[in-house]
Design a protein around this motif. Structure first.
Motif, mmCIF file in Angstrom:
data_model
loop_
_atom_site.group_PDB
_atom_site.id
_atom_site.type_symbol
_atom_site.label_atom_id
_atom_site.label_comp_id
_atom_site.label_asym_id
_atom_site.label_seq_id
_atom_site.Cartn_x
_atom_site.Cartn_y
_atom_site.Cartn_z
ATOM 1 N N SER A 198 9.912 5.739 1.113
ATOM 2 C CA SER A 198 9.639 6.779 2.298
ATOM 3 C C SER A 198 7.909 6.753 2.488
ATOM 4 N N ASP A 199 6.591 6.175 1.814
ATOM 5 C CA ASP A 199 5.612 6.293 1.482
ATOM 6 C C ASP A 199 4.986 5.061 0.880
ATOM 7 N N ARG A 200 5.480 3.127 1.248
ATOM 8 C CA ARG A 200 5.020 2.748 1.218
ATOM 9 C C ARG A 200 4.761 1.099 2.960
ATOM 10 N N ILE A 201 3.692 0.729 2.673
ATOM 11 C CA ILE A 201 4.070 0.068 3.793
ATOM 12 C C ILE A 201 3.319 -1.950 3.106
ATOM 13 N N ALA A 205 0.880 -1.252 -0.052
ATOM 14 C CA ALA A 205 -0.141 0.107 0.471
ATOM 15 C C ALA A 205 0.900 1.643 -0.541
ATOM 16 N N GLU A 206 0.451 2.509 -0.821
ATOM 17 C CA GLU A 206 1.433 3.634 -0.686
ATOM 18 C C GLU A 206 0.414 4.585 0.195
ATOM 19 N N VAL A 207 0.680 5.399 0.682
ATOM 20 C CA VAL A 207 -0.383 5.911 2.067
ATOM 21 C C VAL A 207 -0.522 7.185 0.539
ATOM 22 N N GLN A 208 -1.431 8.044 0.707
ATOM 23 C CA GLN A 208 -1.017 9.097 0.151
ATOM 24 C C GLN A 208 -1.112 10.577 1.280
ATOM 25 N N VAL A 209 -0.382 10.911 1.158
ATOM 26 C CA VAL A 209 0.496 11.762 2.448
ATOM 27 C C VAL A 209 -0.306 12.666 1.900
ATOM 28 N N GLU A 210 -0.665 13.486 0.160
ATOM 29 C CA GLU A 210 -0.853 14.334 -0.269
ATOM 30 C C GLU A 210 -2.074 14.803 1.005
ATOM 31 N N ASP A 211 -3.135 13.695 1.467
ATOM 32 C CA ASP A 211 -4.223 14.798 1.948
ATOM 33 C C ASP A 211 -5.009 15.017 3.944
ATOM 34 N N VAL A 212 -3.134 14.264 3.966
ATOM 35 C CA VAL A 212 -2.743 15.632 5.391
ATOM 36 C C VAL A 212 -2.741 16.995 5.035
ATOM 37 N N TYR A 213 -2.298 16.575 4.189
ATOM 38 C CA TYR A 213 -1.912 18.708 2.870
ATOM 39 C C TYR A 213 -4.096 19.171 3.246
ATOM 40 N N GLU A 214 -4.488 18.223 2.956
ATOM 41 C CA GLU A 214 -5.826 19.203 2.379
ATOM 42 C C GLU A 214 -6.069 19.261 3.877
#
Length: 553
Positions: free
Chosen positions: A211-214, A81-90
């Motif tokens: 950096s952004d995957r689990i 899975a890739e974490v959509q870190v851009e969601d947190v910015y919004e």
């Protein structure tokens, strides 16, 4: 003289017996596993004749720790899975608007009126009615900046404030973005682990990759889609003030508001304030329950901070509707009838018992800080796992038999001692794997097979040194003693370098590579122990009993 003190003999034999005792449950794997499951069920309050019968399958006084079987041996589900870190910015920009709004409204005489403007998801734009004072407005907003809470961002602020015409533009600083990305992935990793642990699966592998995957591997689960249902839901619970109710999905929401659909009422939409009053992050407990009409529901409880916010809002807004929003949908919009102190309440809706239970699990585990995009998913059936175990057994048996025959033909009686030590060695490996709760994978089996081949190397070095000492016309006792002494340094050098390699593989690798490193490292420890101590003890005991004048190695 060739001798070993009594306390050393007792210690060596005791360690061998303990290792074999710890490994014993693996010889009755299915029975012990059923017994462990029954004990776990009893701990949660379950009871019944079947569970009672299962608790009789294994003696209580015996060890019950098993070597956990990995995904490739038991079967299960694999996800990347890739974490959509851009969601947190919004989310950060949305939550910052009330703070900016309140600050600039207090300074209305200085900067004029303000209005929130449409903007990109990772920025906040506020228009000032007096363009000549936009610089003063930006300076006020800069006062809201806080230091970045990370080592790499020391000395930096979390926001950057600039101007664009008559607009104040707020964005996250680069240092804060890096800190946010790292924090978001760590939070997602922990919440995924908690959600999977709630379901009760055995020894899942949950690791960060890049950096952004689990990477998520769960043995024993039915399919990848089932695993996605457990962890894929964001389960972001928020409580919003309701502006109005509408049947028009395209209605104008207004500045700082948004339109959300209702789950219960098809065709109904709610205009709610974007900034929540309370969020799911302030939940401390959620349990499945029933409402006053005996319909499935979920009861919840906030922490002190959330309880205070929830209580203050309900006290000030009696008679107003209050939207309970889950992942962007309104699941309930009750009217506040009275002040609700204590920070507890109940979520009602068209739930089944299973849905209310699953929702409680998700809320209790916590909300994912951002969405997940599944880049890779794979289901491994138990049949493939059974085939892998069978192939591993065959490989181990063939390697074992070949080494036993070779050692016997090469070294005679001493080869028999080495073979007994090899059998003990494999038992000790499984004992240690059980003791530390390690997970055995197919590469782990390869590590055991490799260990079987390597385990006799130390004995070969010792026996060859004994042969050389016998050629110097020394007595057999002295030859055996010197053989062990002179071979010790070579044994330690060879195994230490291999053990360092295993440690590096464990530290730098992931998943199957770690499984191989664990069995290889443990195999090195047990093979050195059996070669230096166990075979020597057997030879000394044999020599004391037979007292041979000459020996052949």
């Amino acid at each position: 003289m060739l001798q070993i003190e009594l306390w050393k003999r007792v210690l060596i034999l005791g360690l061998c017996a303990l290792g074999l005792l710890l490994a014993l449950p693996n010889a009755f794997y299915t029975r012990v596993e059923t017994y462990n499951d029954a004990l776990a069920a009893q701990a949660t309050g379950a009871s019944g004749p079947e569970i009672e019968a299962q608790t009789e399958l294994w003696p209580d006084f015996m060890p019950r720790a098993l070597v956990n079987l990995g995904l490739d041996l038991r079967g299960g589900a694999h996800l990347l899975a890739e974490v959509q870190v851009e969601d947190v910015y919004e989310a950060r920009m949305t939550s910052m608007w009330p703070e900016v709004r309140d600050l600039l409204r207090e300074e209305r005489e200085t900067v004029g009126t303000i209005r929130l403007q449409p903007s990109a998801s990772d920025e906040l734009r506020v228009r000032v009615s007096r363009p000549e004072l936009v610089g003063e407005a930006a300076a006020l907003v800069r006062g809201l900046a806080r230091p970045v809470t990370s080592v790499t961002g020391a000395g930096s602020n979390d926001i950057e404030v600039s101007t664009d015409g008559d607009e104040v533009v707020v964005t996250l600083s680069e240092a804060e973005r890096r800190a946010t990305d790292d924090r978001t992935v760590r939070q997602a990793l922990e919440i995924i682990r908690r959600r999977i642990d709630e379901v009760g699966t055995r020894e899942p592998t949950i690791q960060r990759q890049g950096s952004d995957r689990i990477l998520i591997q769960v043995p024993g689960i039915g399919s990848a889609s089932e695993l996605k249902q457990i962890i894929g839901t964001t389960a972001q619970l928020t409580f919003h003030p309701v502006v109005r109710r509408t049947s028009n999905e395209d209605a104008t929401a207004g500045s700082g508001n948004e339109i959300l659909p209702s789950i219960d009422e098809e065709g109904t939409f709610y205009v709610v304030e974007s900034a929540p009053v309370v969020s799911g992050e302030e939940l401390v407990d959620a349990q499945p329950s029933f409402d006053q009409n005996n319909r499935p529901a979920v009861s919840f409880r906030f922490n002190p901070t959330g309880a205070r916010k929830f209580g203050d809002y309900t006290a000030e807004n009696i008679g107003s509707p209050f939207a309970i929003v889950l992942d962007g949908e309104v699941i309930s919009a009750p009217v506040i009838q009275s002040h609700i102190p204590g920070g507890s309440g109940i979520i009602t809706g068209r739930f089944s018992v299973e849905e209310s239970t699953n929702l409680a699990v998700l809320l209790r585990a916590g909300a994912l800080p951002a969405g997940l995009e599944f880049l890779e998913e794979r289901t491994i059936g138990p049949e493939l796992g059974a085939d892998s175990i069978e192939a591993g057994k065959i490989a181990s048996i063939v390697a074992f038999a070949a080494v036993l025959v070779f050692m016997f033909l090469s070294y005679g009686t001493f080869g028999v001692f080495a073979n007994i030590a090899l059998i003990l060695n494999v038992g000790l490996i499984f004992g240690l794997l059980s003791l530390i709760g390690a997970t055995l994978t197919l590469p782990g089996i390869a590590g055991i097979v490799l260990t079987i081949g390597m385990a006799v190397d130390a004995n070969v070095l010792v026996f060859e040194r004994i042969r050389e000492e016998l050629k110097t016309a020394r007595g057999p006792a002295r030859a055996i003693e010197l053989g062990y002494e002179k071979a010790l340094s070579a044994i330690l050098d060879a195994n230490i370098t291999t053990f360092i390699t295993a440690v590096i593989l464990f530290a730098m690798g992931s998943g199957p590579v770690r499984g191989f490193a664990i069995t290889l490292g443990l195999g090195i420890l047990t093979s050195v122990f059996t070669a230096i101590f166990v075979t020597r003890l057997m030879i000394v005991m044999w020599f004391e009993r037979r007292r041979p004048k000459t020996i052949e190695v």
